[in-house]
Design an enzyme around this catalytic site. Structure first.
Site, PDB file in Angstrom:
ATOM      1  CB  ALA A  14       3.888   4.557   3.264  1.00 26.03           C
ATOM      2  CG  HIS A  21      -9.397   2.550   7.625  1.00 19.56           C
ATOM      3  ND1 HIS A  21      -9.892   2.306   6.418  1.00 19.56           N
ATOM      4  CD2 HIS A  21      -8.293   1.617   7.621  1.00 19.56           C
ATOM      5  CE1 HIS A  21      -9.303   1.880   5.665  1.00 19.56           C
ATOM      6  NE2 HIS A  21      -8.407   0.917   6.218  1.00 19.56           N
ATOM      7  CG  PHE A  54      -1.943   0.742   1.317  1.00 16.03           C
ATOM      8  CD1 PHE A  54      -3.288   0.168   0.875  1.00 16.03           C
ATOM      9  CD2 PHE A  54      -2.213   2.133   1.324  1.00 16.03           C
ATOM     10  CE1 PHE A  54      -4.437   0.704   0.792  1.00 16.03           C
ATOM     11  CE2 PHE A  54      -3.408   2.628   1.079  1.00 16.03           C
ATOM     12  CZ  PHE A  54      -4.308   2.464   0.689  1.00 16.03           C
ATOM     13  CB  ILE A 106      -0.639   8.708   3.731  1.00 13.81           C
ATOM     14  CG1 ILE A 106       0.779   8.262   3.403  1.00 13.81           C
ATOM     15  CG2 ILE A 106      -0.679  10.011   3.317  1.00 13.81           C
ATOM     16  CD1 ILE A 106       1.249   8.248   1.953  1.00 13.81           C
ATOM     17  CB  THR A 164      -6.875   5.616   4.977  1.00 18.46           C
ATOM     18  OG1 THR A 164      -7.583   4.896   5.833  1.00 18.46           O
ATOM     19  CG2 THR A 164      -5.626   6.244   5.915  1.00 18.46           C
TER      20      THR A 164
HETATM   21  N1  INI Z   1      -2.276   0.162   4.671  1.00 16.95           N
HETATM   22  C1  INI Z   1      -1.308   1.197   4.452  1.00 16.95           C
HETATM   23  O1  INI Z   1      -0.119   0.354   4.614  1.00 16.95           O
HETATM   24  N2  INI Z   1      -1.099   2.435   4.402  1.00 16.95           N
HETATM   25  C2  INI Z   1      -2.403   3.156   4.318  1.00 16.95           C
HETATM   26  O2  INI Z   1      -2.194   4.275   4.272  1.00 16.95           O
HETATM   27  C3  INI Z   1      -3.534   2.502   4.057  1.00 16.95           C
HETATM   28  N3  INI Z   1      -4.818   2.882   4.187  1.00 16.95           N
HETATM   29  O3  INI Z   1      -4.615   4.196   3.801  1.00 16.95           O
HETATM   30  O4  INI Z   1      -5.706   2.527   4.477  1.00 16.95           O
HETATM   31  C4  INI Z   1      -3.304   0.938   4.170  1.00 16.95           C
HETATM   32  N4  INI Z   1      -4.540   0.368   4.454  1.00 16.95           N
HETATM   33  C5  INI Z   1      -4.318  -1.223   3.999  1.00 16.95           C
HETATM   34  C6  INI Z   1      -4.296  -1.891   5.203  1.00 16.95           C
HETATM   35  O5  INI Z   1      -3.101  -1.981   5.740  1.00 16.95           O
HETATM   36  C7  INI Z   1      -4.603  -3.651   4.884  1.00 16.95           C
HETATM   37  O6  INI Z   1      -3.889  -4.028   3.792  1.00 16.95           O
HETATM   38  C8  INI Z   1      -6.239  -3.813   4.394  1.00 16.95           C
HETATM   39  O7  INI Z   1      -7.070  -3.179   5.310  1.00 16.95           O
HETATM   40  C9  INI Z   1      -6.462  -5.339   4.449  1.00 16.95           C
HETATM   41  O8  INI Z   1      -6.255  -5.874   5.820  1.00 16.95           O
END
Ligand code: INI
Length: 156
Positions: free
Chosen positions: A81, A89, A23, A83, A87
């Site tokens: 990362a 959440h 991500f 940010i 997001t």
């Molecule tokens: N994962 C990140 O590493 N960074 C983010 O900013 C982010 N946002 O924006 O939501 C993010 N979400 C994905 C999360 O880590 C999981 O991979 C996903 O929810 C599946 O479990």
């Protein structure tokens, strides 16, 4: 006489694992490059570094814990990362990632290094991924080498 125990920035022939979140990969690729460059410049053989990719930062702690418990690595480096701008959440993912990385270290007894950016903006992430404010991936690799060497010294 006072005794002092410190870890040196010497990878020796130890093995290290990197867990990298996909991500925001335009940032995490830079962190990974920084970490790999740091290991290489300190003399770590390429074959001693294993890179493991996961979907996002939320998946990093579980993966890091599994690698740390495997007994195959002197330290595990977590790179991601998170940010806020991208997001709703953010707080949830950031809190779980931070708690989880700490827990992975506690439960395994192996140093697990927190190289996950948590920033309000994309610009702040860019700054910490090889531009104005250095590269947190590089810093995380330094911490991994130091902690691995320290733990080896503590075992003697
Ligand atoms: N994962 C990140 O590493 N960074 C983010 O900013 C982010 N946002 O924006 O939501 C993010 N979400 C994905 C999360 O880590 C999981 O991979 C996903 O929810 C599946 O479990």
């Amino acid at each position: 006489m006072r005794k002092e125990i410190i870890g040196n920035l010497n990878p020796g022939d130890r093995r290290f694992a990197l867990v990298v979140g996909r991500f925001n990969d335009f940032i995490t690729r830079r962190l990974e490059e920084g970490a790999l460059d740091c290991f290489a410049r300190h003399g770590a053989p390429e074959g001693n570094i294993t890179v493991v990719r996961v979907p996002g930062s939320f998946e990093i702690p579980l993966t890091a814990a599994k690698l740390a418990r495997s007994g195959g690595y002197a330290a595990v480096v977590c790179l991601g990362a998170i940010i806020r701008g991208s997001t709703p959440h953010f707080d949830l993912v950031a809190a779980e990632a931070a708690k989880g990385v700490a827990q992975a270290g506690f439960s395994s007894g192996v140093p697990v290094i927190f190289g996950i950016l948590t920033t309000d903006t994309i610009e702040q992430a860019v700054e910490r991924a090889g531009t104005k404010a250095g590269n947190r991936g590089w810093d995380a690799a330094m911490s991994a080498m130091e902690m691995a060497d320290l733990f080896a010294a503590l075992e003697q």
